[in-house]
Design a protein around this motif. Structure first.
Motif: not given
Lengths: 189, 189, 189, 189
Positions: B53-63
């Motif tokens: 929730v904290q870093y992996a999903l936001p990173q996926l949205s940036r990708i």
């Protein structure tokens, strides 16, 4: 209006510096031309510019760590356009030491006509600091961005330019932070 | 030991899901095979895993935002290996809605033998969540990383794989965040 | 060993500064004694110290915003113990301007015997920068902390000391950030 | 309009919960009345509300760590007003486990008339989640804030209310983070 222009293929103007460089062998000046064959990622910054200190310089360090130094050269250019008296070379040297900057940093030459904007900054028509420059392996200026560019986009851009010249691009396939931030991960028992 | 392996060139195992997908047209299931020609960046996650929730999903949205959707497909795979009763499909749907996830999310099929690890998670021999998978345009699993990978490195990796198949890689040359974080920047008068 | 000592009740040593102050009326020097009746929260910092720039100075600004200025006075003290040549008053003035510091800043007087540590820093036996000092309304040094102290703890400490002298403590009951970060909040329809 | 109201001195309405509590001894329900003599800091949240997860729950943990438990009681109240089917007690239990929440959490009772807003949420006329409640030692509701309140302000507020009842307020004078973030600090040689 695009400030992050991928299309222009003009030769990167040479840099005009004071001759004083930090973090080079015996303080020797660097020439952009000597870096042909490598992608050059250069940050024009001022040590008293909050955005440079908060996000642009840390990003430059991440770039330096991620890419193989034989393929991607990372440089700083101190482009002082305000508070000239405050921005002395010995202060920049102390700043570089305290923030553990370890890439070469040139000092943009002051305007010979006494204007506030230094020579290289004017040659690139920069709008302020931080400004990121990406120069490809044959010396073309491929990107110029004022403000912040996301790491994902920058990583992609640099990699693609480095790949144009062939070979391995990233510094170490095994790392890249996969080992960090594990404490919030959920591991199989 | 490298958990961020760039060298293995084995075909990505197919996914075995429950058939219920979120954020696809009419909830229709996706097949990895149908995405050939594009790089697939997939995140195996659990909605109750803090690191996801904290870093992996936001990173996926940036990708997803950075790369052109015709070249890079972004997927989620809900791989529940603990708290099975808590991780019901309707909770995942509410989670996806509240966190504004807009990429397709499959639900990994439970172990038919009643074990805790779901089928696709086992087929990839994952160690936990978050785990990032990168599958190239011809269907090879090129990267598998448990934990966090830096954006710079990930941006570079995805771009290089996307470039193997030719064409424009990034979604929009004009964006990439250059307009943001301007208030800390120093602008010429 | 506690570096965040709440128990000592010794008078705060007076400050010995160069006489040059920033952000005071006409650059006039301030005396600690003139602030009796108010809690004084003072930060000893160096403008080239990364921890001072990254977390201690922004925290000082949050303190200044939170508490009523008639009850809590916020000060900076530039305590240079390294890179003396780099830390000139005009550089500090430019730094203060660029980082929009608006609280009074004194410059600690250099050691008359030529040592590296300035006079006030030695009088308080500080270990480095950032060091936070909290002086109560009657002039006792109540806290001295090297490094980072959490906002919650600091807010509590300052409030309790300010309350010893009676009256309203916080600057504005209606604010305090309740209006911010609403986009991630969930609002009733 | 102040949503962070320090002036109202009305008794805090009692809570109406489902009777199922997390993180209490044998799951026994808590009554606000049983906490008289202590300041109660309570967070109304939903586990699928991004703002609750990102900033409000971590803040509640910081509050719990900072103040002495004999003076300040920290509680959660799960106030589901949307995605009711997704927010089952076993999911909340798994969420609490994964995020390592260790304070008591009550579950607000559903509206007996079938409306979306649960009973306690309506009794307090909350606008959404996260909403922070601060109840003083004699049971008055002293603060109610929807959205984010800064740590500095919250630390001050809680300390002042706790001090009304006398005694030591903070949990441990020696801690409070002074030992952390030392690597960016500048230490005397």
């Amino acid at each position: 209006m695009s400030e992050y222009n991928r299309s222009r293929l003009r030769p990167a103007p040479p840099w005009t510096t004071t001759g004083l460089w930090l973090n080079t062998f015996e303080g020797q000046p660097l020439e952009l031309a000597a870096l042909r064959g490598r992608v050059v990622v250069a940050l024009a910054f001022q040590m008293l510019c909050p955005g440079c200190v908060q996000y642009a310089l840390p990003q430059l360090s991440r770039i330096r760590r991620a890419f193989h130094p034989s393929r991607v050269a990372v440089l700083g250019l101190h482009t002082v356009f305000e508070h000239h008296a405050a921005n002395r070379p010995e202060t920049l040297a102390a700043f570089s030491h305290e923030y553990r900057l370890d890439f070469p940093i040139g000092i943009d030459a002051p305007d010979p006509h006494g204007g506030p904007m230094p020579v290289t900054m004017a040659a690139y028509a920069m709008q302020g600091t931080p400004t990121l420059l990406i120069i490809d392996a044959v010396g073309h200026l491929r990107r110029q961005a004022f403000g912040h560019v996301e790491d994902i986009v920058l990583g992609a851009d640099i990699a693609l330019l480095a790949a144009e010249a062939g070979g391995t691009v990233l510094s170490d396939p095994a790392t890249g932070g996969a080992a960090s931030m594990r404490e919030e991960a959920c591991r199989l028992p």
